[in-house]
Design an enzyme around this catalytic site. Structure first.
Site, mmCIF file in Angstrom:
data_model
loop_
_atom_site.group_PDB
_atom_site.id
_atom_site.type_symbol
_atom_site.label_atom_id
_atom_site.label_comp_id
_atom_site.label_asym_id
_atom_site.label_seq_id
_atom_site.Cartn_x
_atom_site.Cartn_y
_atom_site.Cartn_z
ATOM 1 N N TYR A 135 11.095 -1.628 -8.904
ATOM 2 C CA TYR A 135 12.149 -1.478 -7.896
ATOM 3 C C TYR A 135 12.036 -0.081 -7.315
ATOM 4 O O TYR A 135 11.864 0.911 -8.039
ATOM 5 C CB TYR A 135 13.531 -1.651 -8.552
ATOM 6 N N GLU A 174 15.215 -0.624 0.625
ATOM 7 C CA GLU A 174 14.936 -1.138 -0.713
ATOM 8 C C GLU A 174 13.660 -1.955 -0.728
ATOM 9 O O GLU A 174 13.431 -2.757 0.188
ATOM 10 C CB GLU A 174 16.092 -2.051 -1.129
#
Ligand code: ADP
Ligand code: MG
Length: 389
Positions: free
Chosen positions: A109, A197
């Site tokens: 991530y 993101e």
């Protein structure tokens, strides 16, 4: 404003951030054509909606033949996809992204946002890729590593290396990772993003890093500086009431409750919602008609509110500081008549010419319940909503 994954990936490419090869399609035939143009013997068909959680909801499909790409696109296009991040009614799929599949040896991530307390951009990285990062951060805060970026100096190579080592990357991957993080930071600053993101960021067997997913939220208040990005707004993904409100210059957010609030000023709107909840009610919306509330805007706000069928009572809380209460009262009367408001309307007015305003409301013959103060207004609205059929 949100971008679609394919738009975010186009932006990524201009900053040198590697993404899988892909093409967009808005018909099944175009999707099949996209697969042929990409070549290879397998594809991923991804529904483009302004929400994550698509994988688990069937919005990301693999296809082993061009026919399967066609079938997956036909199934997705024109449907509504509901994920854990949308409401139960989901969002319409009007475009799919056909991509070359990437075999992931590892998933990470990577996210960027503004830390308001620090007044800095923060880069966050985690080995727990492909998962709900909020849950990771709540259960195991240590699993999320952060780097705070100095706005004058930009993100430093040592910060990128520290993040990279925390992810368990090999030394040979560090150069690519550093370039990727630096590109992402430039993208964030140049485009006035509020959130970027990559979940998951993947490493291939060969160690190459690629953004398999891409999410970009832009700061609406800075959009005027980016007409090219503003033009990518997709109204089909937005709540129609919120869109209508924005076009009227009203600040409106839909909520789940039954008591509609019409307030001037965001702070007063928050306080009003708090009091509604305190008295056992649930607000149907946040609505700030602005400091310079005019009769016309009040009428527009009423139209917006009554188009929401879950509303059982309307609570108007206006402080006449810049505006005069008698003008607001006239606006309310005009709007309640014009819009044919069927639910009870509780009005609390305070400020300049308040007596005249109250007189006008009392003499209007309309079903308007006056309230002397905020507590009484909230209580009356909650009771009226409960009594309302
Ligand atoms: P969402 O976050 O909305 O579920 P993602 O883009 O993250 O959507 O896709 C969900 C999952 O689908 C990813 O975690 C990944 O496992 C898989 N996936 C997505 N794109 C590709 C791709 N190009 N190649 C292989 N797998 C993919
Ligand atoms: Mg994802």
């Amino acid at each position: 404003m949100n971008l679609h994954e394919f738009q975010a990936k186009q932006l990524f490419q201009t900053y040198g951030i590697p993404v899988p090869e892909g093409r967009v399609a808005s018909t099944a035939a175009e999707a099949a054509q996209a697969a042929r143009a990409l070549g290879g013997d397998a594809w991923v068909v991804k529904a483009q909606i302004h929400a994550g959680g698509r994988g688990k909801a069937g919005g990301v499909r693999t296809a082993a033949t061009v026919d399967e790409v066609h079938g997956a696109a036909r199934a997705l296009l024109g449907s509504r996809l509901a994920t854990a991040q949308t409401g139960p009614s989901g969002l319409p799929v009007e475009v799919v992204l056909v991509e070359t599949p990437v075999a992931a040896a590892a998933e990470y991530y990577l996210g960027l946002l503004v830390d308001r307390a620090r007044e800095r951009m923060v880069v966050m990285a985690s080995r727990a890729g492909g998962m709900d990062i909020e849950a990771v951060a709540a259960q195991d805060p240590e699993a999320v590593v952060k780097a705070v970026v100095n706005p004058a100096a930009g993100v430093q190579p040592y910060q990128c290396r520290r993040l990279g080592f925390a992810l368990g990357l090999e030394a040979a991957q560090m150069k690519g990772f550093t370039a990727l993080v630096q590109g992402l930071c430039r993208l964030f600053a140049d485009n006035d993003a509020s959130l970027v993101e990559i979940n998951p960021l993947v490493a291939t067997d060969g160690g190459e890093l690629l953004a398999l997913d891409a999410k970009v939220n832009l700061d609406d208040n800075a959009l005027y500086r980016h007409p090219d990005l503003a033009a990518r707004r997709d109204p089909t993904q937005e709540d129609p009431k919120e869109r209508a409100a924005r076009e009227q210059g009203l600040n409106y957010i839909t909520l789940d409750g039954a008591i509609a609030c019409m307030v001037n000023g965001a702070g007063l709107a928050m306080a009003t919602m708090d009091l509604v909840k305190l008295h056992g009610g649930e607000p149907a919306n946040f609505l700030d008609v602005g400091g310079g509330a005019t009769a016309d805007r009040v009428a527009e706000a009423f139209k917006l509110i009554v188009s929401d069928h879950k509303v059982r009572a309307i609570l108007v809380n206006i402080f006449g500081g810049i505006v005069r209460c008698d003008l607001i009262a006239e606006g309310i009367i005009q709007a309640v008549r014009e819009v044919e408001v069927a639910v009870p309307v509780v009005v609390r007015l305070e400020g300049t010419n308040v007596e005249r305003g109250r007189e006008l409301l009392a003499g209007s013959g309309l079903n308007v319940l006056p309230a002397a103060d905020l507590t009484e207004a909230a209580r009356t609205a909650v009771q009226a909503a409960e009594a309302s059929p």
